[in-house]
Enzyme design. Structure first.
Site, mmCIF file in Angstrom:
data_model
loop_
_atom_site.group_PDB
_atom_site.id
_atom_site.type_symbol
_atom_site.label_atom_id
_atom_site.label_comp_id
_atom_site.label_asym_id
_atom_site.label_seq_id
_atom_site.Cartn_x
_atom_site.Cartn_y
_atom_site.Cartn_z
ATOM 1 N N LYS A 69 0.844 -1.202 0.000
ATOM 2 C CA LYS A 69 0.000 0.000 0.000
ATOM 3 C C LYS A 69 0.876 1.248 0.000
ATOM 4 O O LYS A 69 2.087 1.155 0.178
ATOM 5 C CB LYS A 69 -0.955 -0.031 1.191
ATOM 6 C CG LYS A 69 -0.297 0.009 2.557
ATOM 7 C CD LYS A 69 -1.324 -0.307 3.638
ATOM 8 C CE LYS A 69 -0.692 -0.515 4.973
ATOM 9 N NZ LYS A 69 -1.019 0.456 5.976
ATOM 10 N N ARG A 167 -9.027 -0.238 16.243
ATOM 11 C CA ARG A 167 -9.193 0.516 15.001
ATOM 12 C C ARG A 167 -10.291 -0.220 14.239
ATOM 13 O O ARG A 167 -11.444 -0.113 14.589
ATOM 14 C CB ARG A 167 -7.846 0.569 14.267
ATOM 15 C CG ARG A 167 -7.777 1.593 13.172
ATOM 16 C CD ARG A 167 -6.365 1.772 12.627
ATOM 17 N NE ARG A 167 -5.855 0.612 11.907
ATOM 18 C CZ ARG A 167 -4.687 0.576 11.275
ATOM 19 N NH1 ARG A 167 -3.883 1.618 11.288
ATOM 20 N NH2 ARG A 167 -4.297 -0.495 10.629
ATOM 21 N N HIS A 196 -4.573 -6.949 13.244
ATOM 22 C CA HIS A 196 -3.380 -6.103 13.135
ATOM 23 C C HIS A 196 -2.942 -5.753 14.547
ATOM 24 O O HIS A 196 -3.770 -5.430 15.404
ATOM 25 C CB HIS A 196 -3.723 -4.846 12.336
ATOM 26 C CG HIS A 196 -2.522 -4.043 11.951
ATOM 27 N ND1 HIS A 196 -1.356 -4.619 11.486
ATOM 28 C CD2 HIS A 196 -2.295 -2.701 11.935
ATOM 29 C CE1 HIS A 196 -0.479 -3.663 11.211
ATOM 30 N NE2 HIS A 196 -1.018 -2.497 11.481
ATOM 31 N N ARG A 252 2.508 -10.901 7.138
ATOM 32 C CA ARG A 252 1.982 -9.777 6.344
ATOM 33 C C ARG A 252 2.857 -8.537 6.544
ATOM 34 O O ARG A 252 2.400 -7.499 7.026
ATOM 35 C CB ARG A 252 0.535 -9.516 6.799
ATOM 36 C CG ARG A 252 -0.348 -8.833 5.791
ATOM 37 C CD ARG A 252 -1.750 -8.626 6.344
ATOM 38 N NE ARG A 252 -1.775 -7.785 7.511
ATOM 39 C CZ ARG A 252 -2.222 -8.143 8.724
ATOM 40 N NH1 ARG A 252 -2.748 -9.323 8.954
ATOM 41 N NH2 ARG A 252 -2.177 -7.296 9.731
ATOM 42 N N TYR A 296 13.229 32.350 2.172
ATOM 43 C CA TYR A 296 11.979 32.958 2.632
ATOM 44 C C TYR A 296 12.061 33.364 4.091
ATOM 45 O O TYR A 296 12.522 32.586 4.935
ATOM 46 C CB TYR A 296 10.822 31.961 2.511
ATOM 47 C CG TYR A 296 10.366 31.698 1.100
ATOM 48 C CD1 TYR A 296 9.978 32.737 0.262
ATOM 49 C CD2 TYR A 296 10.297 30.402 0.611
ATOM 50 C CE1 TYR A 296 9.540 32.485 -1.035
ATOM 51 C CE2 TYR A 296 9.858 30.135 -0.668
ATOM 52 C CZ TYR A 296 9.484 31.189 -1.487
ATOM 53 O OH TYR A 296 9.056 30.928 -2.757
ATOM 54 N N CYS A 341 11.856 25.318 0.784
ATOM 55 C CA CYS A 341 11.002 25.847 -0.296
ATOM 56 C C CYS A 341 10.225 24.693 -0.928
ATOM 57 O O CYS A 341 10.504 23.524 -0.670
ATOM 58 C CB CYS A 341 11.837 26.509 -1.379
ATOM 59 S SG CYS A 341 13.071 27.651 -0.760
ATOM 60 N N ASP A 343 10.107 23.599 -4.137
ATOM 61 C CA ASP A 343 10.830 22.751 -5.101
ATOM 62 C C ASP A 343 12.343 22.825 -4.922
ATOM 63 O O ASP A 343 13.087 22.270 -5.726
ATOM 64 C CB ASP A 343 10.525 23.212 -6.538
ATOM 65 C CG ASP A 343 9.086 23.609 -6.697
ATOM 66 O OD1 ASP A 343 8.236 22.720 -6.636
ATOM 67 O OD2 ASP A 343 8.812 24.812 -6.840
HETATM 68 C C1 LIG Z 1 -3.280 -3.997 8.372
HETATM 69 C C2 LIG Z 1 -1.804 -3.898 8.163
HETATM 70 N N1 LIG Z 1 -1.086 -5.026 8.031
HETATM 71 C C3 LIG Z 1 0.250 -5.003 7.852
HETATM 72 C C4 LIG Z 1 0.936 -3.792 7.804
HETATM 73 C C5 LIG Z 1 2.428 -3.827 7.615
HETATM 74 O O1 LIG Z 1 3.061 -3.287 8.749
HETATM 75 P P1 LIG Z 1 4.655 -3.105 8.775
HETATM 76 O O2 LIG Z 1 4.956 -2.125 7.710
HETATM 77 O O3 LIG Z 1 4.918 -2.565 10.140
HETATM 78 O O4 LIG Z 1 5.242 -4.440 8.528
HETATM 79 C C6 LIG Z 1 0.231 -2.598 7.929
HETATM 80 C C7 LIG Z 1 0.949 -1.328 7.895
HETATM 81 O O5 LIG Z 1 0.533 -0.269 8.206
HETATM 82 C C8 LIG Z 1 -1.182 -2.645 8.118
HETATM 83 O O6 LIG Z 1 -1.907 -1.526 8.251
#
Ligand SMILES: Cc1ncc(COP(=O)(O)O)c(C=O)c1O
Length: 403
Positions: A69, A167, A196, A252, A296, A341, A343
């Site tokens: 992600k 969450r 998580h 994961r 600036y 700044c 850029d």
């Molecule tokens: C639901 C979930 N799983 C796994 C991860 C991976 O976590 P990490 O980058 O700490 O390994 C994240 C990261 O934010 C997450 O939100």
């Protein structure tokens, strides 16, 4: 007509250059196919990412569901995902349906899970593209079920358990009634159960084992009610490394794939390599007399005649709009002077008499025998390495190599 021509142009550029450039939006910005022609860019070593994945597989003895992600933590969604698939990951995890659809458009065939909330009206789009969605309440499960009812294929879902993060996810007391009611929903296929962990990167905190036992109990409850998922998963990077009981069927991880530490207190073991280097160039070098204001709002004043360099990178690229940033020039650490700044940025170069216009400036990575890590920058920004790499702007072109 203009749009069509543009698309043709971009596709042509894609075909001709896709081995070196990200096959995504950076493309649009860059007809400068070599990093030598760039003024601010990111280099990503896909070989390091693949070795980090291999290291995680070996260490955990589990298959990897790679978290890609946020544009693969700034490293580039498409290229990183192709590399991760090649390295043998079993699934890709993203936060938004949009990211999952981009992966499918890029030809990624392996299972994809969207970890975040998806609007129920998108369920058919997910089914059509073989994308699995997260379910965190019976209400959402019902809405997905209705939306998926129009098609012949059920929607694959992963049930999220709130084992203590508070969450997303079912609270422990909701699990049983969820499990009982869910059996009516004919258009869902229960592919996974997951949670998580909020504190796995804090090895001084005892809560992770408690969260794991809450999760394990929820899994058993659902299994007893006939919900038998293919994959149970809980472990982010820190948990995959430090909590063997968090590994379940697959791990994961996100940050460890990129060779970055989950936390200062939960560092990666030996053998992981950071994959990303972030660079700009010097565009001006001037001797500024003593007592002059710089940049600036004159946040810095020279105290003697000072050698001031301008770099081609600013807060719209991912540097923070703050004082005191650091970079490498000529193999030495230099300090930002004046405010950041949009850029560009200004740097004190008294110690780099040989610096020339066009020279590389490194914000994250190695130059000579000096190194600035994403961790160090994160700490400087009172934040962390996740924030540094995820904050790298879309306009900065990514260049890929395999070493
Ligand atoms: C639901 C979930 N799983 C796994 C991860 C991976 O976590 P990490 O980058 O700490 O390994 C994240 C990261 O934010 C997450 O939100």
């Amino acid at each position: 007509m203009r749009l069509v021509n543009m698309t043709v142009l971009i596709n042509k550029a894609r075909d001709e250059n896709c081995t070196r450039l990200a096959r995504d939006e950076w493309f649009v910005y860059t007809n400068l196919m070599s990093h030598e022609k760039q003024t601010t860019w990111i280099e990503v070593n896909l070989g390091a990412i693949q070795r980090n994945i291999g290291r995680l597989q070996e260490l955990s003895q589990r298959p990897v569901m790679a978290v890609v992600k946020a544009n693969a933590y700034g490293h580039g969604l498409i290229e990183v995902s192709h590399a991760a698939v090649e390295a043998g990951v079993i699934r890709l995890c993203v936060a938004r349906l949009e990211e999952a659809l981009r992966l499918r458009q890029a030809g990624i065939k392996i299972p994809i899970l969207v970890l975040g909330y998806v609007m129920p009206g998108c369920a058919q789009e997910a089914v059509k593209n073989k994308i699995s969605l997260m379910v965190n309440s019976f209400d959402i499960a019902q809405q997905f079920n209705e939306a998926a009812a129009g098609g012949n294929t059920p929607l694959a879902v992963h049930v999220k358990i709130d084992s203590g993060m508070h969450r997303l996810g079912l609270l422990p007391e909701e699990v049983e009634s969820f499990g009982r009611q869910i059996r009516q929903l004919q258009h869902l296929r229960f592919e996974g159960i997951f949670t998580h962990l909020p504190n796995a990167d804090d090895l001084t905190d005892g809560s992770t084992l408690k969260h794991l036992s809450v999760f394990a109990e929820a899994v058993e409850q659902l299994k007893a009610l006939g919900i038998l998922p293919e994959v149970v998963h809980a472990a982010n990077s820190a948990a995959a490394i430090y909590f063997p009981s968090a590994r379940f069927d697959a791990i994961r991880p996100g940050i460890a794939i990129y060779g970055l530490n989950p936390d200062f207190g939960a560092p990666l073991p030996k053998g992981f390599e950071p994959a990303l280097t972030w660079k700009g160039r010097l565009s001006s070098i001037k001797m500024i007399p003593s007592g002059e204001g710089i940049g600036y709002n004159y946040r810095y004043h020279t105290t003697r005649t000072e050698r001031i360099g301008v770099a081609t990178t600013g807060y719209a690229d991912g540097l923070r709009r703050r004082l005191g940033n650091i970079a490498l020039v000529g193999g030495k650490r230099v300090q930002q002077v004046g405010g950041m700044c949009m850029d560009q940025s200004l740097w004190q170069l008294d110690e780099i008499p040989n610096a020339r216009i066009g020279d590389e400036v490194v914000f994250v990575g190695q130059q000579g025998d000096q190194h600035i890590s994403a961790e160090e920058v994160g700490e400087l920004w009172s934040s962390n390495n996740y924030d540094v790499v995820c904050g790298l702007a879309a306009r900065v072109p990514r260049f890929y190599f395999n070493r």
